[in-house]
Design an enzyme around this catalytic site. Structure first.
Site, PDB file in Angstrom:
ATOM      1  N   ASP A 143      30.511  18.247 -32.892  1.00 55.36           N
ATOM      2  CA  ASP A 143      29.661  18.578 -31.548  1.00 55.36           C
ATOM      3  C   ASP A 143      29.286  17.098 -30.968  1.00 55.36           C
ATOM      4  O   ASP A 143      28.935  17.299 -29.805  1.00 55.36           O
ATOM      5  CB  ASP A 143      28.350  19.179 -31.949  1.00 55.36           C
ATOM      6  CG  ASP A 143      28.643  20.330 -32.653  1.00 55.36           C
ATOM      7  OD1 ASP A 143      29.494  21.473 -32.042  1.00 55.36           O
ATOM      8  OD2 ASP A 143      27.923  20.850 -33.723  1.00 55.36           O
ATOM      9  N   ALA A 179       0.734  -1.329  -0.242  1.00 56.16           N
ATOM     10  CA  ALA A 179       0.000  -0.134   0.046  1.00 56.16           C
ATOM     11  C   ALA A 179       0.814   1.134   0.061  1.00 56.16           C
ATOM     12  O   ALA A 179       0.393   2.249  -0.655  1.00 56.16           O
ATOM     13  CB  ALA A 179      -0.891  -0.041   1.350  1.00 56.16           C
ATOM     14  N   ASP A 223      26.475  25.416 -30.325  1.00 58.61           N
ATOM     15  CA  ASP A 223      27.397  25.418 -31.619  1.00 58.61           C
ATOM     16  C   ASP A 223      26.807  26.739 -32.216  1.00 58.61           C
ATOM     17  O   ASP A 223      25.519  27.273 -32.018  1.00 58.61           O
ATOM     18  CB  ASP A 223      27.360  24.317 -32.461  1.00 58.61           C
ATOM     19  CG  ASP A 223      28.085  24.453 -33.675  1.00 58.61           C
ATOM     20  OD1 ASP A 223      29.205  24.983 -33.615  1.00 58.61           O
ATOM     21  OD2 ASP A 223      27.605  24.023 -34.882  1.00 58.61           O
TER      22      ASP A 223
END
Length: 651
Positions: free
Chosen positions: A638, A286, A332
């Site tokens: 990147d 519960a 970038d």
């Protein structure tokens, strides 16, 4: 790049020595030698990680502590004879897993489609004869031939180059085409973006041609090295996943403690062990929030749907929450903050400056002077400048499937677009000014010229570096017409050139003259007409987005491979660079310990000439300060930072 056998990088060796080190010759390898090297080095191919299997994606939906806690609760409920509770918990888990699986599997399919590109071919010299082969068959020591419009098939040291320029934006972040020269020998520490005697796999040749000896293939190339760097980065868990796991661990201990207390109290009161243990387990079940996983997953799925409507593809559901938790955005520049397309933005002629609206290669925009719209057909100086820009040109522009596509040098294409914005198409101009000759661009001359038969007689049109074009000029076009190019006028032109360059623009000069035959003698006594400033301008809506970041308390840092002057100009224009902020070159970060690097970056708004490794270190430095870092990028360079960041956004 892979070092030569004596430890010196290939760009630091003369071409003849590079051939000797590779045990090859300018005429290329023989077929037998090439076959032996292929067996030794392997194919010129990147090792691409296999897409995650559907089973792995499905199993990953059950790895969180909360999910495991719910599974445990379902098992316990079933064992103690409460199948309804067990079924309810399992239903929640199925819904949670289905939503997560559907999102990640759909993203996997879209990303896998990017891997289906056809393997390019390469022109190679074998036994002195040119052959076209699959790029996969290239080996170190092969001599390849590259021309405008082709992709470079491997990393190579140039042996010869004729006005060769390559687009290296995806690899280095340099927004402008890079001029290449075979005869130069560079210092070993020369940054990747400044290695003028080497060409790199996956970059594009935009002008000229060249021959080069392959020095690295496959995973030994710069692109492959970046791929290896990405493979070594462990994927970061999102803030939501971390917090849910922490909550799950606390719930485990709380439920165990509650169950233990109930069992202990029951036994102290003399209750039977079986019933009291069953009661304790029921209380523990519960205490488990069955709806937590489903509620969080459904909320994230709604976010994914909203982002999909805005054409954003989410790879993992928790990334939606991570995006909203970001405290620092590292971004970038080229192709992310900017349009990634060279655009003529400023034209200076007859002592007046004109601004051009519109971004990219679509010929949509207008000319403005002092804020007012100008019609080029009513402005002779402006019309002459644009005619020279369009005719002294070797690029082409065409509409394909509703989009404008360029062929040739992006800088020249930007001039064609500028002329079209005034209604001047090169094809139409050539009907009235047919071309009769050309002096092609050369790195020594730093200019090009085309000769034409005009309505009023022969003319010559020239474009090139301002200082070099001025050497051929005797007159200048001023507000009142042509005048002698005296020292004062020359200083005015050079000062305007410096002012435009200080704004991060690439500047070309325009000149014209009457008469003259094709050849260098036809470049004497020209009239200096004007200057054109070009840049990769900010994409629409970027400045407004950065303002929203600032309002939300998010720190924005621009990281680019471009030169410092360009980075500073773009950062200032976008509002990233504020009073008191600094612009730092990547070389200034070499050797700085991680602890000091984090402090150094506290007041930095932009970084220039940054390598993939340095981008990765920058993200790690911000994370070490407790920042939730979002990385935005669109190039191969990147990729490591995108994977390391708490949330990577690939454009």
């Amino acid at each position: 790049m892979t070092a030569a056998t004596n430890g010196a990088p290939w760009h630091a060796l003369p071409a003849a020595e590079a051939l000797a080190r590779l045990d090859t010759r300018a005429a290329g390898l023989g077929e037998m030698d090439a076959a032996d090297r292929l067996a030794r080095h392997g194919p010129n191919a990147l090792r691409v990680a296999k897409p995650v299997s559907a089973w792995k994606i499905l199993l990953d939906q059950f790895r969180g502590v909360v999910v495991l806690l719910l599974l445990g609760a379902a098992v316990v409920a079933w064992l103690i004879g409460d199948p309804l509770d067990a079924a309810a918990v399992l239903a929640v888990l199925v819904i949670n897993a289905a939503l997560g699986f559907a999102t990640e599997y759909r993203a996997r399919g879209a990303m896998a489609a990017l891997l289906g590109l056809e393997v390019p071919h390469a022109t190679v010299l074998r036994d002195g004869r040119p052959r076209e082969i699959e790029a996969r068959a290239l080996v170190p020591g092969d001599v390849v031939v590259v021309e405008a419009g082709q992709a470079v098939p491997a990393d190579a040291r140039l042996l010869a180059a004729a006005e060769l320029r390559t687009n290296e934006a995806a690899l280095t972040g340099e927004s402008l085409p890079v001029g290449k020269r075979a005869e130069v020998v560079l210092a070993p520490e020369t940054p990747l973006a400044e290695r003028a005697n080497t060409i790199y796999m996956s970059t594009a040749v935009v002008a000229g041609s060249g021959r080069a000896v392959v020095v690295a293939t496959g995973m030994d190339t710069e692109v492959g090295r970046i791929g290896g760097l990405v493979g070594g980065i462990r994927e970061e868990r999102t803030p939501l996943e971390t917090r849910l796991d922490a909550l799950g661990r606390r719930l485990v201990w709380v439920t165990l403690a509650v169950a233990a207390v109930v069992v202990a109290l029951g036994l102290l009161r003399g209750e039977a062990a079986g019933p009291i243990i069953e009661t304790a387990l029921a209380l523990a079940i519960a205490a488990v929030p069955e709806g937590l996983a489903a509620v969080s997953t459904i909320a994230l799925a709604v976010g994914v749907a909203r982002m999909a409507r805005r054409k954003a593809l989410v790879r993992r559901l928790p990334a939606v929450e991570a995006l909203g938790s970001a405290t620092t955005v590292c971004t970038d520049k080229t192709g992310t903050l900017t349009s990634g397309e060279m655009t003529a933005t400023t034209l200076w002629t007859a002592g007046r400056e004109y601004r051009l609206t519109g971004v990219g290669y679509a010929p949509e925009g207008e000319f403005r002077r002092d804020g007012a719209r100008v019609d080029a057909t009513d402005d002779p100086a402006l019309a002459l400048s644009l005619r020279i820009a369009a005719l002294a040109n070797r690029a082409s522009l065409e509409a394909t499937d509703g989009a404008w596509v360029i062929h040739g040098d992006p800088t020249e294409a930007a001039l064609l677009v500028a002329a079209r914005k005034a209604g001047l198409a090169r094809e139409d101009l050539l009907e009235s000014w047919p071309e009769t000759g050309e002096i092609p661009f050369s790195s020594e001359r730093m200019a090009m010229a085309t000769f034409h038969r005009g309505p009023d007689g022969p003319v010559v049109y020239v474009k090139g570096a301002p200082a070099r074009v001025l050497e051929h000029c005797a007159r200048v076009l001023g507000p009142r017409g042509e005048a002698a190019l005296d020292d004062a006028a020359r200083e005015t032109v050079l000062a305007e050139n410096l002012a435009m360059a200080a704004r991060g623009l690439r500047v070309l000069a325009l000149a014209g003259g009457r008469g003259g035959e094709p050849g260098d003698d036809g470049l004497r006594g020209l009239t200096f007409v004007g200057l054109v400033g070009m840049s990769d301008p900010p994409a629409p809506g970027v400045r407004e987005t950065i303002d929203r970041f600032r309002t939300a308390g998010i720190h924005t840092v621009m990281i680019t491979g471009d030169q410092r002057l360009t980075a500073e100009a773009v950062a200032r224009e976008l509002g990233i660079l504020r009073p008191g902020d600094a612009v730092v070159e990547g070389s200034e970060l070499h050797g700085v310990p991680p602890a000091r690097l984090a402090d150094r970056l506290a007041r930095v708004a932009a970084l220039s000439r940054v390598s993939p490794e340095e981008k990765l270190r920058i993200v790690e430095a911000f994370q070490s300060r407790g920042e939730i870092v979002a990385m935005l990028g669109d190039g191969v360079n990147d990729a490591p930072a995108l994977k390391k960041a708490n949330i990577g956004v690939a454009m």
